[in-house]
Design a protein around this motif. Structure first.
Motif, PDB file in Angstrom:
ATOM      1  N   GLY A 167       6.788 -19.018  10.687  1.00  0.00           N
ATOM      2  CA  GLY A 167       6.211 -17.855  10.050  1.00  0.00           C
ATOM      3  C   GLY A 167       6.323 -16.591  10.876  1.00  0.00           C
ATOM      4  O   GLY A 167       5.700 -15.595  10.560  1.00  0.00           O
ATOM      5  N   ALA A 168       7.105 -16.607  11.960  1.00  0.00           N
ATOM      6  CA  ALA A 168       7.225 -15.431  12.814  1.00  0.00           C
ATOM      7  C   ALA A 168       7.851 -14.266  12.061  1.00  0.00           C
ATOM      8  O   ALA A 168       7.617 -13.119  12.406  1.00  0.00           O
ATOM      9  N   ASP A 169       8.626 -14.565  11.020  1.00  0.00           N
ATOM     10  CA  ASP A 169       9.272 -13.513  10.239  1.00  0.00           C
ATOM     11  C   ASP A 169       8.408 -13.042   9.079  1.00  0.00           C
ATOM     12  O   ASP A 169       8.773 -12.102   8.386  1.00  0.00           O
ATOM     13  N   TYR A 170       7.283 -13.698   8.828  1.00  0.00           N
ATOM     14  CA  TYR A 170       6.433 -13.356   7.690  1.00  0.00           C
ATOM     15  C   TYR A 170       5.979 -11.911   7.785  1.00  0.00           C
ATOM     16  O   TYR A 170       5.497 -11.466   8.829  1.00  0.00           O
ATOM     17  N   GLN A 171       6.142 -11.186   6.700  1.00  0.00           N
ATOM     18  CA  GLN A 171       5.723  -9.787   6.666  1.00  0.00           C
ATOM     19  C   GLN A 171       4.393  -9.680   5.941  1.00  0.00           C
ATOM     20  O   GLN A 171       4.245 -10.168   4.812  1.00  0.00           O
ATOM     21  N   LEU A 172       3.457  -9.033   6.584  1.00  0.00           N
ATOM     22  CA  LEU A 172       2.126  -8.851   6.019  1.00  0.00           C
ATOM     23  C   LEU A 172       2.190  -7.924   4.815  1.00  0.00           C
ATOM     24  O   LEU A 172       3.061  -7.063   4.722  1.00  0.00           O
ATOM     25  N   GLY A 173       1.233  -8.097   3.905  1.00  0.00           N
ATOM     26  CA  GLY A 173       1.187  -7.253   2.719  1.00  0.00           C
ATOM     27  C   GLY A 173      -0.206  -7.223   2.119  1.00  0.00           C
ATOM     28  O   GLY A 173      -1.113  -7.956   2.556  1.00  0.00           O
ATOM     29  N   PRO A 174      -0.399  -6.377   1.101  1.00  0.00           N
ATOM     30  CA  PRO A 174      -1.708  -6.237   0.460  1.00  0.00           C
ATOM     31  C   PRO A 174      -2.265  -7.571  -0.023  1.00  0.00           C
ATOM     32  O   PRO A 174      -1.561  -8.357  -0.649  1.00  0.00           O
ATOM     33  N   GLY A 175      -3.512  -7.831   0.326  1.00  0.00           N
ATOM     34  CA  GLY A 175      -4.170  -9.062  -0.081  1.00  0.00           C
ATOM     35  C   GLY A 175      -4.205 -10.125   0.990  1.00  0.00           C
ATOM     36  O   GLY A 175      -4.969 -11.082   0.872  1.00  0.00           O
ATOM     37  N   ASP A 176      -3.403 -10.007   2.030  1.00  0.00           N
ATOM     38  CA  ASP A 176      -3.461 -10.981   3.119  1.00  0.00           C
ATOM     39  C   ASP A 176      -4.803 -10.845   3.832  1.00  0.00           C
ATOM     40  O   ASP A 176      -5.266  -9.734   4.094  1.00  0.00           O
ATOM     41  N   LYS A 177      -5.412 -11.976   4.133  1.00  0.00           N
ATOM     42  CA  LYS A 177      -6.665 -11.975   4.887  1.00  0.00           C
ATOM     43  C   LYS A 177      -6.345 -12.358   6.321  1.00  0.00           C
ATOM     44  O   LYS A 177      -5.740 -13.399   6.571  1.00  0.00           O
ATOM     45  N   LEU A 178      -6.743 -11.499   7.254  1.00  0.00           N
ATOM     46  CA  LEU A 178      -6.409 -11.672   8.665  1.00  0.00           C
ATOM     47  C   LEU A 178      -7.653 -11.910   9.506  1.00  0.00           C
ATOM     48  O   LEU A 178      -8.708 -11.355   9.221  1.00  0.00           O
TER      49      LEU A 178
END
Length: 184
Positions: free
Chosen positions: A35-46
């Motif tokens: 998941g190192a390439d996963y791009q964050l976006g609206p709705g992601d909970k961090l």
């Protein structure tokens, strides 16, 4: 009195199994993080952890415009960035006059959902799970209906349409999977 060393009684060599075990223990450090390439976006909970600063650490949701609002700093634009890039941006914001040398870790707690429509038993929106394939998505949606064309599955991703994808094709958050209907 000591006995002379006997050439047939040497120290046993570590077994091959032991070496393989040691190699497997070090493998995660040799492989890139999933998941190192996963791009964050609206709705992601961090979960953002600022070490040694518990009042700044907590759970945050990426807003519709792709930013995260934290105490003491301006909103940080994390949409379209990897977790590592987001960590760097939060550290820069905190370093700008508030914390001398911040150490930030970000973990994605909940990913944006994916969507599946067409000839599945329960079409709809479902939570994304890391390393998900098309077949996993269909299973989550209750499986194929009797009229499903199992070889005619499309994915809409970032404005593009991937046609006739394989069951092993990876699914990403925000994907719209369409299982087509067969006509005979």
């Amino acid at each position: 009195m000591t006995l002379p060393a006997c050439p047939t009684h040497r120290m046993p060599r570590p077994s091959l199994l032991l070496w393989i075990g040691l190699l497997l223990l070090t493998m995660p450090q040799l492989l890139p993080a999933q998941g190192a390439d996963y791009q964050l976006g609206p709705g992601d909970k961090l979960r953002i952890t600022v070490f040694a600063e518990p009042y700044l650490s907590g759970e945050y949701i990426v807003s519709a415009n792709g930013s995260v609002s934290m105490p003491l700093i301006e909103p940080v634009e994390v949409g379209g960035r990897t977790v590592q890039e987001a960590e760097d941006l939060v550290e820069q914001g905190l370093r700008a006059g508030f914390i001398g040398d911040p150490d930030v870790a970000i973990e994605v707690l909940d990913y944006r959902p994916f969507f599946i429509i067409g000839e599945v038993k329960n079409p709809g929106s479902y939570p994304y799970v890391a390393d998900m394939s098309v077949l996993h998505a269909v299973a989550i949606a209750g499986g194929f209906t009797a009229r499903a064309a199992k070889q005619k599955i499309e994915i809409q991703r970032d404005g593009d349409v991937l046609r006739s994808v394989a069951n092993t094709t990876p699914v990403l958050p925000d994907d719209i999977i369409t299982v087509k209907q067969r006509f005979f």
